[in-house]
Scaffold this active site. Sequence first.
Site, PDB file in Angstrom:
ATOM      1  N   ASP A  34       0.842  -1.197   0.000  1.00  0.00           N
ATOM      2  CA  ASP A  34       0.000   0.000   0.000  1.00  0.00           C
ATOM      3  C   ASP A  34       0.875   1.244   0.000  1.00  0.00           C
ATOM      4  O   ASP A  34       2.003   1.229   0.516  1.00  0.00           O
ATOM      5  CB  ASP A  34      -0.940  -0.004   1.216  1.00  0.00           C
ATOM      6  CG  ASP A  34      -2.172   0.879   0.992  1.00  0.00           C
ATOM      7  OD1 ASP A  34      -2.343   1.396  -0.142  1.00  0.00           O
ATOM      8  OD2 ASP A  34      -2.961   1.055   1.936  1.00  0.00           O
ATOM      9  N   HIS A  94       0.377  -4.028   6.295  1.00  0.00           N
ATOM     10  CA  HIS A  94      -0.560  -4.275   5.202  1.00  0.00           C
ATOM     11  C   HIS A  94      -1.056  -2.900   4.720  1.00  0.00           C
ATOM     12  O   HIS A  94      -0.251  -2.091   4.266  1.00  0.00           O
ATOM     13  CB  HIS A  94      -1.687  -5.172   5.749  1.00  0.00           C
ATOM     14  CG  HIS A  94      -2.487  -5.890   4.723  1.00  0.00           C
ATOM     15  ND1 HIS A  94      -3.319  -6.943   5.044  1.00  0.00           N
ATOM     16  CD2 HIS A  94      -2.620  -5.717   3.388  1.00  0.00           C
ATOM     17  CE1 HIS A  94      -3.925  -7.385   3.937  1.00  0.00           C
ATOM     18  NE2 HIS A  94      -3.527  -6.650   2.928  1.00  0.00           N
ATOM     19  N   HIS A 113      -0.046  -7.359  10.991  1.00  0.00           N
ATOM     20  CA  HIS A 113      -0.441  -8.753  11.284  1.00  0.00           C
ATOM     21  C   HIS A 113       0.688  -9.469  12.030  1.00  0.00           C
ATOM     22  O   HIS A 113       1.329 -10.359  11.475  1.00  0.00           O
ATOM     23  CB  HIS A 113      -0.770  -9.512  10.001  1.00  0.00           C
ATOM     24  CG  HIS A 113      -1.858  -8.896   9.193  1.00  0.00           C
ATOM     25  ND1 HIS A 113      -3.174  -8.879   9.599  1.00  0.00           N
ATOM     26  CD2 HIS A 113      -1.843  -8.265   7.992  1.00  0.00           C
ATOM     27  CE1 HIS A 113      -3.907  -8.267   8.678  1.00  0.00           C
ATOM     28  NE2 HIS A 113      -3.125  -7.872   7.704  1.00  0.00           N
ATOM     29  N   ASN A 147      -7.708  -5.529   6.403  1.00  0.00           N
ATOM     30  CA  ASN A 147      -6.938  -5.419   5.169  1.00  0.00           C
ATOM     31  C   ASN A 147      -6.444  -3.994   4.969  1.00  0.00           C
ATOM     32  O   ASN A 147      -5.258  -3.757   4.773  1.00  0.00           O
ATOM     33  CB  ASN A 147      -7.810  -5.858   3.985  1.00  0.00           C
ATOM     34  CG  ASN A 147      -7.059  -5.877   2.670  1.00  0.00           C
ATOM     35  OD1 ASN A 147      -6.523  -4.876   2.229  1.00  0.00           O
ATOM     36  ND2 ASN A 147      -7.001  -7.039   2.032  1.00  0.00           N
ATOM     37  N   ASP A 148      -7.375  -3.037   5.036  1.00  0.00           N
ATOM     38  CA  ASP A 148      -7.000  -1.652   4.744  1.00  0.00           C
ATOM     39  C   ASP A 148      -7.783  -0.714   5.650  1.00  0.00           C
ATOM     40  O   ASP A 148      -8.810  -1.096   6.218  1.00  0.00           O
ATOM     41  CB  ASP A 148      -7.296  -1.340   3.271  1.00  0.00           C
ATOM     42  CG  ASP A 148      -6.642  -0.031   2.807  1.00  0.00           C
ATOM     43  OD1 ASP A 148      -5.663   0.413   3.440  1.00  0.00           O
ATOM     44  OD2 ASP A 148      -7.111   0.535   1.807  1.00  0.00           O
ATOM     45  N   ASN A 203     -11.670  -4.948   0.476  1.00  0.00           N
ATOM     46  CA  ASN A 203     -10.220  -4.801   0.434  1.00  0.00           C
ATOM     47  C   ASN A 203      -9.856  -3.331   0.623  1.00  0.00           C
ATOM     48  O   ASN A 203      -9.955  -2.808   1.722  1.00  0.00           O
ATOM     49  CB  ASN A 203      -9.714  -5.387  -0.887  1.00  0.00           C
ATOM     50  CG  ASN A 203      -8.218  -5.586  -0.908  1.00  0.00           C
ATOM     51  OD1 ASN A 203      -7.459  -4.650  -0.711  1.00  0.00           O
ATOM     52  ND2 ASN A 203      -7.778  -6.805  -1.154  1.00  0.00           N
ATOM     53  N   ASP A 248      -7.861  -4.072  -5.807  1.00  0.00           N
ATOM     54  CA  ASP A 248      -7.180  -4.151  -4.518  1.00  0.00           C
ATOM     55  C   ASP A 248      -7.268  -2.791  -3.818  1.00  0.00           C
ATOM     56  O   ASP A 248      -8.340  -2.410  -3.371  1.00  0.00           O
ATOM     57  CB  ASP A 248      -5.732  -4.615  -4.746  1.00  0.00           C
ATOM     58  CG  ASP A 248      -5.085  -5.220  -3.513  1.00  0.00           C
ATOM     59  OD1 ASP A 248      -5.335  -4.703  -2.405  1.00  0.00           O
ATOM     60  OD2 ASP A 248      -4.313  -6.189  -3.633  1.00  0.00           O
ATOM     61  N   ASN A 249      -6.197  -2.040  -3.741  1.00  0.00           N
ATOM     62  CA  ASN A 249      -6.244  -0.765  -3.015  1.00  0.00           C
ATOM     63  C   ASN A 249      -6.712   0.392  -3.893  1.00  0.00           C
ATOM     64  O   ASN A 249      -6.470   0.422  -5.095  1.00  0.00           O
ATOM     65  CB  ASN A 249      -4.870  -0.447  -2.424  1.00  0.00           C
ATOM     66  CG  ASN A 249      -4.565  -1.338  -1.237  1.00  0.00           C
ATOM     67  OD1 ASN A 249      -5.405  -1.506  -0.361  1.00  0.00           O
ATOM     68  ND2 ASN A 249      -3.382  -1.932  -1.210  1.00  0.00           N
TER      69      ASN A 249
END
Length: 334
Positions: A34, A94, A113, A147-148, A203, A248-249
């Site tokens: 990211d 992450h 994580h 995740n984000d 996500n 995804d991002n």
Amino acid sequence: LSSCRNRLNASREIAPVTLPNCRLIKGIETGSEDIDILPNGLAFISSGLKYPGIKSLAPDKAGEIFLMDLNEDNPRAVELRISRGFDLASFNPHGISTYVDRDNTVYLFVVNHPHQKSTVELFKFLEDDNSLVHLKTIRHDLLTSVNDIVAMGPDSFYATNDHYFSDFILMFLEMFLGLTWSNVVYYSPKEVKEVAAGFYSANGINTSPNRKYIYVADVFDHNVHVMEKHANWNLTHVKTLQLDTLVDNLSIDPHTGDIWIGCHPNGMKLFYNDPENLPASEVLCIQNILSEEPAVMRVYADNGSVLQGSSVASVYKGKLLIGTVFHRALYCEL
């Protein structure tokens, strides 16, 4: 099984889209999952993610946060030092998000994580010192498989849980069965609550420049959801933009409101990790997502020969950074 293959877009091959002025960023070898760029052009990059089922090029190496100054003619990635007292050995960063306070203090939120758990680490950025001071570790029963995140204040944020289960086997089963148990959570010291649910795998998350809307990428449903943010922080669904790729991002151009997305054209390749069949990279730019006819542009696409597993794309003044789950990072001049 076919629905599982569809979720992973398993049969998709992509036509390349090249950009003329790109180079791989020196020093980033184990991912750049990211990227978040401050209004002044300083870019934070999270590196070294170890995620269940996806390969890592350095499984024993701790994660890192890099900084790039995109105002420089030839910007370099510099690893940020992290203050003492923070457990660096288990650092597994992450999604990230920055928040600039009224007094210009820069806060960096990092999804972490450690030992396959989910925490959110809050840091203060010291520019003079190229360092991050660890302020606190946030854990909560609703933050199970984060995740984000997108920061909403100096200690509040929205977070996506990409799975309901945190156990890898159950996680895979959840995807295989097509369960929509993934969600978005609002966190503040006063209140923590689920604010949106029913995703296959929520996500990337980000906010429109006016902070009225929250955008959520559902990677296995190949779409971006536009949610309206209310005064009580609840979210209501406005619209969904369907795309033919695993999104995804999400990064937002603060001036235009355009949404830049790092995508996985074929998710099967990401999980299979076959050196003969590398995971590809794709960058989309969405203009006017709130209009009847949003424009979707493919800005970059590569079959994995240059860049494998793109997860984020972020712009600043004609410069584009493309990050990956486990591979390198690309710097382009548009």
